[in-house]
Design a protein around this motif. Sequence first.
Motif, short mmCIF file in Angstrom:
data_model
loop_
_atom_site.label_atom_id
_atom_site.label_comp_id
_atom_site.label_asym_id
_atom_site.label_seq_id
_atom_site.Cartn_x
_atom_site.Cartn_y
_atom_site.Cartn_z
N GLY A 263 6.12 6.83 0.71
CA GLY A 263 5.31 5.63 0.59
C GLY A 263 4.90 5.32 -0.83
O GLY A 263 4.31 4.27 -1.09
N PHE A 264 5.20 6.23 -1.77
CA PHE A 264 4.82 6.02 -3.17
C PHE A 264 5.88 5.17 -3.88
O PHE A 264 7.07 5.30 -3.62
N GLY A 265 5.44 4.36 -4.82
CA GLY A 265 6.28 3.34 -5.44
C GLY A 265 7.62 3.82 -5.96
O GLY A 265 8.67 3.28 -5.58
N THR A 266 7.63 4.83 -6.84
CA THR A 266 8.89 5.30 -7.43
C THR A 266 9.85 5.81 -6.36
O THR A 266 11.05 5.53 -6.40
N VAL A 267 9.32 6.53 -5.39
CA VAL A 267 10.15 7.07 -4.32
C VAL A 267 10.63 5.95 -3.41
O VAL A 267 11.80 5.89 -3.02
N ARG A 268 9.74 5.04 -3.07
CA ARG A 268 10.09 3.93 -2.19
C ARG A 268 11.18 3.05 -2.81
O ARG A 268 12.11 2.62 -2.12
N LYS A 269 11.10 2.82 -4.12
CA LYS A 269 12.11 2.00 -4.80
C LYS A 269 13.47 2.68 -4.77
O LYS A 269 14.50 2.03 -4.60
N GLN A 270 13.47 4.02 -4.92
CA GLN A 270 14.73 4.74 -4.87
C GLN A 270 15.34 4.67 -3.48
O GLN A 270 16.56 4.48 -3.33
N LEU A 271 14.52 4.76 -2.46
CA LEU A 271 15.02 4.65 -1.09
C LEU A 271 15.58 3.27 -0.83
O LEU A 271 16.63 3.11 -0.20
N ALA A 272 14.90 2.23 -1.35
CA ALA A 272 15.39 0.87 -1.18
C ALA A 272 16.71 0.67 -1.90
O ALA A 272 17.63 0.02 -1.40
N LEU A 273 16.84 1.28 -3.10
CA LEU A 273 18.08 1.19 -3.86
C LEU A 273 19.22 1.86 -3.10
O LEU A 273 20.35 1.37 -3.07
N THR A 274 18.90 2.98 -2.46
CA THR A 274 19.92 3.70 -1.70
C THR A 274 20.47 2.85 -0.56
O THR A 274 21.67 2.84 -0.29
N LEU A 275 19.58 2.14 0.11
CA LEU A 275 20.00 1.31 1.24
C LEU A 275 20.93 0.19 0.81
O LEU A 275 21.83 -0.21 1.55
N THR A 276 20.76 -0.31 -0.39
CA THR A 276 21.57 -1.44 -0.85
C THR A 276 22.81 -1.04 -1.63
O THR A 276 23.79 -1.76 -1.66
#
Length: 210
Positions: A192-205
């Motif tokens: 749920g933390f920003g840096t981690v969440r952004k990486q997860l979103a990048l992975t999905l795309t």
Amino acid sequence: MPDFSLELEHGGRVAGVDEVGCGPLAGPVVACAVVFGAGVPDDLTSTLDDSKALTARRREILAERLPSVPGIEIGLAAASVDEILHLNILRAAQLAMKRAVERLPSPPTLALVDGNRAPPLNVPVRTVVGGDAVSLSIAAASILAKVTRDRIMERLDMRWPGYGWARNAGYGTKAHREAIASQGCTPHHRRGFGTVRKQLALTLTTGEPA
């Protein structure tokens, strides 16, 4: 330097309560509750301080010393990364503090809690802003919580190398953030933390490491 005046002012069994690890990108939040049932020995009144003001070596020495203090009571507890995700970090930290107090041999008559937000304890609470630099009980709790959490992160570092957790304790250092970008996230990252969440979103795309 902290002292014992708040504890003496109350006159009962006072627990100092503190948490460590609200800011990191990985790992649990850890809390500790400490009751000096027979007072604080002289050697500790001059050495206990806010854990952030002490070197890692000094914290380790004090963490080894504290359990042998006559009459001391210690409760240690944590909230997991899953609980941090589902509750948010503030509520997870308060849950860890509640668990720490409940792990004392018996309920204190007052909990001195570092900060300005009272956790939902089943005992009276007094919040103390900057409490780890004010109260010896809170200072002791901050040291034990910090050392315990650092040891947890050192063990996790052996299982998940490459993120530098033994050095950065899970905080978002440049090297840690770069490792997340290149290696992806582990089950111990706070999703749920920003840096981690952004990486997860990048992975999905993009299909890059998660």
